[in-house]
Design an enzyme around this catalytic site. Structure first.
Site, PDB file in Angstrom:
ATOM      1  N   ASN A 168     -10.468  -4.352  -1.051  1.00  0.00           N
ATOM      2  CA  ASN A 168     -10.287  -3.293  -2.038  1.00  0.00           C
ATOM      3  C   ASN A 168      -9.283  -3.694  -3.109  1.00  0.00           C
ATOM      4  O   ASN A 168      -8.563  -4.671  -2.931  1.00  0.00           O
ATOM      5  CB  ASN A 168      -9.801  -2.023  -1.306  1.00  0.00           C
TER       6      ASN A 168
ATOM      7  N   ARG B 153      -0.820   7.961   3.869  1.00  0.00           N
ATOM      8  CA  ARG B 153      -1.859   7.322   4.702  1.00  0.00           C
ATOM      9  C   ARG B 153      -1.406   5.923   5.172  1.00  0.00           C
ATOM     10  O   ARG B 153      -1.693   5.540   6.293  1.00  0.00           O
ATOM     11  CB  ARG B 153      -3.166   7.237   3.882  1.00  0.00           C
TER      12      ARG B 153
ATOM     13  N   ARG C 143       0.847  -1.202   0.000  1.00  0.00           N
ATOM     14  CA  ARG C 143       0.000   0.000   0.000  1.00  0.00           C
ATOM     15  C   ARG C 143       0.881   1.251   0.000  1.00  0.00           C
ATOM     16  O   ARG C 143       0.592   2.229  -0.691  1.00  0.00           O
ATOM     17  CB  ARG C 143      -0.918   0.003   1.234  1.00  0.00           C
TER      18      ARG C 143
ATOM     19  N   TYR D 182     -14.703  10.291  -1.877  1.00  0.00           N
ATOM     20  CA  TYR D 182     -13.559   9.899  -2.721  1.00  0.00           C
ATOM     21  C   TYR D 182     -13.477  10.701  -4.020  1.00  0.00           C
ATOM     22  O   TYR D 182     -12.435  10.699  -4.676  1.00  0.00           O
ATOM     23  CB  TYR D 182     -13.616   8.398  -3.040  1.00  0.00           C
TER      24      TYR D 182
ATOM     25  N   HIS E 119     -16.726   4.207  -4.606  1.00  0.00           N
ATOM     26  CA  HIS E 119     -15.887   5.381  -4.293  1.00  0.00           C
ATOM     27  C   HIS E 119     -16.059   6.464  -5.365  1.00  0.00           C
ATOM     28  O   HIS E 119     -15.118   7.190  -5.693  1.00  0.00           O
ATOM     29  CB  HIS E 119     -14.397   4.984  -4.151  1.00  0.00           C
TER      30      HIS E 119
ATOM     31  N   CYS F 220     -19.213  -1.743   0.110  1.00  0.00           N
ATOM     32  CA  CYS F 220     -18.260  -0.761   0.647  1.00  0.00           C
ATOM     33  C   CYS F 220     -18.914  -0.063   1.828  1.00  0.00           C
ATOM     34  O   CYS F 220     -20.122   0.174   1.826  1.00  0.00           O
ATOM     35  CB  CYS F 220     -17.958   0.268  -0.430  1.00  0.00           C
ATOM     36  N   ASP F 221     -18.103   0.280   2.823  1.00  0.00           N
ATOM     37  CA  ASP F 221     -18.683   0.916   4.010  1.00  0.00           C
ATOM     38  C   ASP F 221     -18.658   2.443   3.959  1.00  0.00           C
ATOM     39  O   ASP F 221     -19.140   3.094   4.870  1.00  0.00           O
ATOM     40  CB  ASP F 221     -17.979   0.432   5.280  1.00  0.00           C
TER      41      ASP F 221
END
Ligand code: NAD
Ligand code: G6P
Ligand code: MN
Length: 441
Positions: free
Chosen positions: A147, A284, A93, A264, A200, A169-170
């Site tokens: 994801n 992040r 990531r 997003y 998103h 998706c939350d």
């Protein structure tokens, strides 16, 4: 009453303890006889599993529990697979976020070049989990929130059309909680929404209370002034960077003041602003490793060491109760109305039928029934057509192992300024992902 068997794939996820606590809090609504963890990183999973064992001993000793890296053990005799894996873990990531920044582009987990790179890793791993389920428990349902959900969902539509899969998706749920809070409701469940978009990448067009009163004008007004910033903080999305995302929704909403947007979209509308405020050495991923990951693993280790969870600060992920709603909808045919990522098939009438779109659905034992959202305006349609083409090209690139298609996907992404930047990015991403991506021809 039947007690369900649950497999959590990505047992070592930072979200696993919150989900387990949430499941235990809902046993009256959704009885569970067995929980199994599956992960391909035995050591990482062992910490979360060790703590879970203690928690279950204290709260629900009747539930049988196994943590394994063996697919047959994990996927046999299961009713629901809840999948939240992260292919390449935080180390990758970090690269997804830092490589684009080096090229002057937004570096984000699910959007733009970072999301494309993550997608190329995720597709194969998620399909492998689905195949395990189909082999060992063919009647089970696969609830996916791994994801990048948009790309993974397109891959499941195209490559596993006959499997029982729900992609969710939350983020809309999290945002709806903030909306409810902003206008003084107790819960997002007091609202009924119309929404359309991609994962998103979407917009709310109508929000009402259960009596049919229009709540959107109040919510629009709040968002136009404060974005989604409210007095009560979201528990899951509480870091400063999330707060800045919620505030930025004000500028995102300005593009179409009739609606309220998914957070997003800021990466697509204000990429220059996002790049300028990013720290290319601390993204992040670093924030999550120093924050949520340290906290969750520290708390789990403490539970193991003390042999009790009574001093633990791990909290129920209330927010994740949508997972119970979703499983219950399938198990008990509740026809709960939920936003899911599903094949469009006419739900948005002037949009590609095979696109995976995010729209409200009624969920029952046969799966989701999408609710028609009608025609969408030119602005959103243009944006979505570009973005859905990117997502489809990534899946085609994966399937055909095609360098050309992945270059096209990166070039088409709104976040990437030119074909040259796309090519330079692609070279770096191939190098960084050589242990994960198929070799491109
Ligand atoms: P994490 O790295 O803490 O956990 C992921 C786990 O998956 C790790 O333990 C890893 O070892 C495991 N894993 C990786 N590849 C695997 C494979 N092929 N098979 C089995 N296990 C594998 O990550 P996290 O931050 O807790 O997030 C987990 C996932 O959930 C991510 O994909 C994240 O983006 C996603 N997520 C999605 C939503 C949503 O709205 N859809 C919300 C929250 C998190
Ligand atoms: C939101 C999104 C997810 C994302 C999650 C965690 O809930 O919907 O897709 O994975 O945030 O993001 P974070 O940056 O905190 O890991
Ligand atoms: Mn999401």
């Amino acid at each position: 009453m039947k007690k369900f068997s649950i497999t959590i794939a990505g047992g070592g996820s930072t979200f696993t303890p919150g989900i387990v606590l949430m499941l235990l809090d809902n046993l009256d609504k959704f009885p569970i006889g067995e929980i199994k963890f599956f992960d391909n990183d035995e050591d990482r999973q062992a910490t979360i599993a060790g703590a879970t064992e203690v928690i279950l001993q204290e709260k629900a000793p009747d539930i049988s529990f196994t943590a394994t890296t063996d697919p047959k053990t994990a996927f046999s005799n299961t009713d629901f697979v809840m999948a939240h894996i992260r292919s390449g873990k935080y180390a990758m990531r970090e690269k997804d976020e830092k490589i684009p920044l080096k090229h002057g582009c937004v570096g984000q987990e699910t959007c733009g070049p970072g999301g494309i790179a993550y997608g190329m890793r995720s597709i194969g791993d998620v399909l492998e989990l689905i195949d395990f389920m189909d082999e060992y428990s063919p009647d089970a349902w696969f609830l996916n929130y791994s994801n990048p959900a948009a790309i993974v969902a397109e891959a499941t539509r195209k490559l596993r059309p006959n499997s029982n899969i729900l992609n969710i998706c939350d983020m809309p749920i999290g945002i709806e909680e903030l909306m409810a809070n902003a206008i003084g409701l107790n819960s997002r469940k007091e609202m009924e929404v119309r929404y359309y978009g991609l994962n998103h990448f979407g917009w709310w067009t109508d929000i009402r209370d259960k009596e049919g009163n229009d709540l959107l004008p109040q919510i629009r007004e709040h968002v136009s002034k404060f974005g989604y910033v409210t007095k009560d903080e979201s528990l899951q999305h509480s870091d400063a960077s999330w707060n800045s995302t919620f505030a930025k929704a004000k500028d995102v909403q300005a593009l179409d003041p009739e609606t309220v947007p998914n957070t997003y979209l800021k990466y697509y509308f204000y990429p220059d602003y996002e790049v300028a405020k990013s720290n290319p050495d601390y993204t992040r991923a670093n924030e999550v490793m120093d924050g949520r990951e340290k906290f969750v693993f520290g708390e789990c280790q403490k539970i193991i060491d003390e042999g009790t969870a009574k001093n633990s600060e791990l909290h129920i992920d209330e927010h994740a109760s949508y997972i119970v709603d979703l499983a219950r909808a399938i198990a008990y045919n509740t026809k709960e109305r939920m936003l899911l990522i599903v094949e469009n098939n006419g739900a948005i009438s002037n949009f590609e039928p095979t696109a995976m779109v995010e729209v409200p659905c009624l969920v029952g034992s046969q799966g989701p029934e999408p609710l028609t959202q009608g025609e969408i305006p030119r602005f959103q349609k243009g944006l979505m057509e570009q973005q859905v083409a990117v997502e489809k090209l990534v899946v085609e690139a994966f399937e055909e192992e095609s360098y050309q298609k992945l270059w096209q996907a990166l070039t088409l992404s709104k976040i990437v300024p030119s074909a040259q930047v796309a090519k330079d990015l692609l070279e770096d991403l191939i190098e960084a992902n050589k242990d994960y991506w198929p070799e491109l021809k």
